[in-house]
Scaffold this motif. Structure first.
Motif, PDB file in Angstrom:
ATOM      1  N   SER A  57       0.827  -1.215   0.000  1.00 15.04           N
ATOM      2  CA  SER A  57       0.000   0.000   0.000  1.00 15.04           C
ATOM      3  C   SER A  57       0.856   1.257   0.000  1.00 15.04           C
ATOM      4  N   TRP A  60       2.373   1.648  -3.401  1.00 13.16           N
ATOM      5  CA  TRP A  60       1.326   1.990  -4.367  1.00 13.16           C
ATOM      6  C   TRP A  60       1.120   3.504  -4.404  1.00 13.16           C
ATOM      7  N   TYR A  61       1.005   4.090  -3.224  1.00 13.50           N
ATOM      8  CA  TYR A  61       0.769   5.540  -3.161  1.00 13.50           C
ATOM      9  C   TYR A  61       2.036   6.341  -3.437  1.00 13.50           C
ATOM     10  N   GLN A  63       3.978   5.749  -5.742  1.00  8.01           N
ATOM     11  CA  GLN A  63       4.020   5.811  -7.204  1.00  8.01           C
ATOM     12  C   GLN A  63       2.995   6.799  -7.771  1.00  8.01           C
ATOM     13  N   ARG A  65      -0.310   6.657  -7.390  1.00  6.36           N
ATOM     14  CA  ARG A  65      -1.635   6.093  -7.640  1.00  6.36           C
ATOM     15  C   ARG A  65      -2.604   6.560  -6.562  1.00  6.36           C
TER      16      ARG A  65
END
Length: 195
Positions: A57, A60-61, A63, A65
C-alpha cells in the motif's frame, strides 16, 4: 514520480454469519481517491493478516496512484473472529462476497496472494459484476491447487492441529522469531525484504 503518503482508516468491522470481520481502508493522504478500488486478499498462515499488505500500500501511493485500497482480515486471521472451525476457500469467498456487497458496494480489482488463488476464483464466480479485474501475485503451482487429498487425511491433520500439540505449535509459530526465521528461509530471497 509523485510521492504520496497514505492515510489508513482505523480498524472497522462488518458481520458475516454472526462473525465479526475486520478491515481497513487506505487512501492517498494528499489527494482525493480515484479509480477502481483494490481489494487485497492476504495469504493465510500463522501470524498473517491484512498487515501483510502494508508495504504494498505504501509503495502503491508512493508511485502516485490514488485508488482506494480495501484491506480485510479473513476469518481466523488478524482482528477478525477466530471460530474453532476448519476454513475452506468457499467460506472466505462468501465472507468477501458479503464485504463487497455491504461495505465496498462497487467493482474492485481483486489482488490475491499465494495460495489464496482458489478464494479469488470462487469470489469471481460468485460476484462477477463486482470484480473489474484479477491479479494473482505468486500463485502456487497448478499441482498444489488441483491435487485433492483424501477427506480422512484432512480430518487427521485438522484433529492433530486441533489438539494440545497443535495449540502448543501455534503459540510457538506465532512468535516473532519463528515468523522472521521462516519468512527469511522460506518466503523471501533476502532478509532485508522481511518486515
Amino acid at each position: 514520480m509523485i510521492y504520496q503518503e497514505k492515510t489508513v482508516s482505523p480498524t472497522q468491522f462488518y458481520n458475516w454469519k454472526n462473525y465479526r470481520c475486520a478491515y481497513e481502508v487506505d487512501n492517498p493522504s494528499q489527494s482525493t481517491p480515484e479509480g477502481i478500488p483494490l481489494l487485497l486478499i492476504h495469504p493465510i498462515g500463522v501470524g498473517l493478516s491484512r498487515q501483510f499488505w502494508q508495504r504494498f500500500s505504501s509503495e502503491w501511493y508512493k508511485q502516485g496512484r490514488r485508488n482506494p485500497i480495501y484491506n480485510p482480515d479473513l476469518l481466523g486471521c488478524g482482528e477478525s473472529d477466530m471460530p474453532h472451525v476448519a476454513y475452506t476457500p468457499s467460506d472466505w469467498a462468501e465472507q468477501l462476497q458479503q464485504f463487497l456487497k455491504t461495505v465496498v458496494q462497487k467493482p474492485v480489482v481483486l489482488v490475491a496472494q499465494g495460495a489464496l488463488f482458489p478464494v479469488a476464483i470462487e469470489l469471481v464466480q460468485k460476484e462477477p459484476n463486482l470484480i473489474a479485474g484479477l491479479v494473482l501475485a505468486g500463485p502456487p503451482a497448478w499441482a498444489v491447487i488441483t491435487k485433492k487429498t483424501p477427506e480422512w487425511q484432512d480430518k487427521v491433520i485438522w484433529n492433530l492441529l486441533d489438539s494440545p500439540f497443535g495449540n502448543t505449535f501455534y503459540r510457538y509459530a506465532r512468535g516473532e522469531k519463528f515468523l522472521r526465521d521462516f519468512s527469511t528461509s522460506q518466503l523471501f530471497d533476502s532478509a532485508d525484504a522481511v518486515d
